[in-house]
Design an enzyme around this catalytic site. Sequence first.
Site: not given
Ligand code: DGJ
Length: 742
Positions: A200, A367, A444, A477-481, A527, A549
Amino acid sequence: MTITFNEQTREFHLQTKNSSYIFNILENDQLGHLYYGKKIRHKSSFEHLLIKGNRPNTPYLQEGDMTFTLEQTKQEYPAYGTTDFREPAFQILQENGSRITNFQYQGNKIYHGKPKLEGLPATYAEANDKVETVEITLYDHVIDTELILLYSVFEEHDAITRSVRFLNKGNQKLNLTRVMSANVDLFDAEYEMMQLSGAWARERHVKTRKLQTGVQNISSTRGASSGHQNPFLALKRPETTEFQGEVYGFSFVYSGNFLAQVEVDYLDVARVSMGIHPFDFNWLLESGESFQAPEVVMVYSNQGLNGMSQSYHQLYQSRLARGKWRDQPRPILTNNWEGTYFHFNEDKILEMAKQSKDLGVELFVLDDGWFGKRDDDTTSLGDWFVDYSKLPNGITGLAEKVTALGMDFGLWFEPEMVSKISKLYEKHPDWIIHVPDRSQSHGRNQYILDFSRKEVVDAIYEMMATILRDAPISYVKWDMNRYMTEIGSASLAADRQQEVPHRYILGVYDLYERLTTEFPDILFESCASGGCRFDPGILYYAPQGWTSDDTDAVERLKIQYGTSFVYPISSMGAHVSAVPNHQVGRITSMETRANVAYFGAFGYELDVTEMSEGDKETMKEQISFFKEHRELFQFGTFYRIHSPFSGNGNRTSWMVVSEDKERAVVGDYHILCEPNASYKRLLLKGLDPNASYKIEGYEGSYNGDELMEIGIQLDHERFRGHRGDHYVPRDFYSRLFVLTRC
Ligand code: DGJ
């Protein structure tokens, strides 16, 4: 003809503009590999390349013969257990416990174009493209199963794609315990392996190592391709540079667990294999079922690393990415994440949008934090309905107000996740990936929805589509964390639990496919905690991705440089953010931040309402500069010139040149100021040697050959500063050279 099959000699010769790939049907009817490298003229047989002979301490295939052993044979899709001791391309566990197979040649089909891979992203051909495919069927009569090897030749792009499909026509249940998508046994092992590794906020750093005897690999077991290793490797000759020499690229069009490996054996053959990671993988193939493996894209170049990358850029930009946005300049956006994080309301967003619009921004992206009760990252994922306390007029009301300003509106989702504090989880606790009777790790504070289940994908699709149908939204914006742990699905039988990670990715692709089909005008940006799932699989659905990020300009040099080994500039989301930078605390100038971000899908990630008037003026100028050169930045030919990974890493430079060589922009970056520095020249690339160019802000004109052979003398007074900006010694200094043919 790019694919030739000679019935007599039983050899296949695949030819791109600059490469040849030759293989044959061996005497035992399996497939042998003969050559991959620089293009050579066709002839009827290259059989002499098969070296047979007796060596001590070696097992042989047939009784009475002491010459034919797979151990010493280069192969196309090798098996373990029948004289080859290297890691195989596949393995099938049968009902009687046997893992021995014998897939023998049955026939082939050569045709124009390229078929779709069921449920999977892949490169594609358009009607008039010079693309041919050969489908080779091999058959194992003991298990009554077909193995179909697919090769497509993209002549103009110097690329050959490969994939495999197994079809169980028999009555027994088979377990596919290993299915690599491609295997190439290269002649020798005099290579360096390049990989894109990191984590990351420092994704896709270039790492290089010399091949050694034994196995060397990179992989992901995280349920996503990951920011730790990218599904790509290159083998380059030690003397190969950015501009000359041989290199082979292998890129995997897949977003889940993968293995990319090179095994060097005692004969110095380098076996390259790439596919879904066999670790913790098992696919039950019942009678009548088939399994399609994802695609590997191989590029050979003898024009150095830039040559390889340019092939990938052109192919991925035009024949992997799809849809309306594929060929269109991407909108300049403001994203509110680093500007507000979770803390905003409608007034704040509207003010940010309005001020952005006044400075020339074209798209405002809202966002994380607009849904459920999400004021921090502990709640609400899965509840894709607006939080009216923040946005009293809903997403539709806000989107209408933003679009009324004369700009587009975009919205963030994290479709694959759920928070335990959410209505969705309350209703469907078994919809998360989990294993009964075991605790559940979080990342998270969130859990992964079980996208191997169709009803889960259906539910998320409906929630997202409801919002997208209702509001004027032109970007998602399709995020995955988070990565996968305690992998299991409540809906799959015990003997299918090791299918979950792959079925999950198929579910992600299915949701992407459905949304991009219903909303063809929406620009999707992928993302994953920044660039932690930045791979060719996702690029098929989302033509751009959030590269990292980490928005610090200095860190971005390495990240964007590494990413450019495979991925086109148009695919890299790159934003100017506020200083001190939120990831590393570094303070760089607005100019340097933009000079890095221009080489990407450009935007701003800050609270514009907090900016000084001076910075706003700069932002306005930057936007109008970018608009003028946007097509060149996003669709020109990109050259890496100086690597931040070489020497002391103090210098990076790169450039883009228009297809007609009329225009170019060069970015030159110096990290720390060097007192009394040595002379430096910047040798440009890709210009027309016979043309003359003007450099914006500088007097006189310069010939193309001069700029490429002598270069720009960087220490020269004339080239200090850019567009009226006088040189003051400083760290994090950068400048652009804008060239126009005169
Ligand atoms: C992770 C993304 O990389 C960021 O740009 C942002 O969208 C955050 N998540 C939001 O929780």
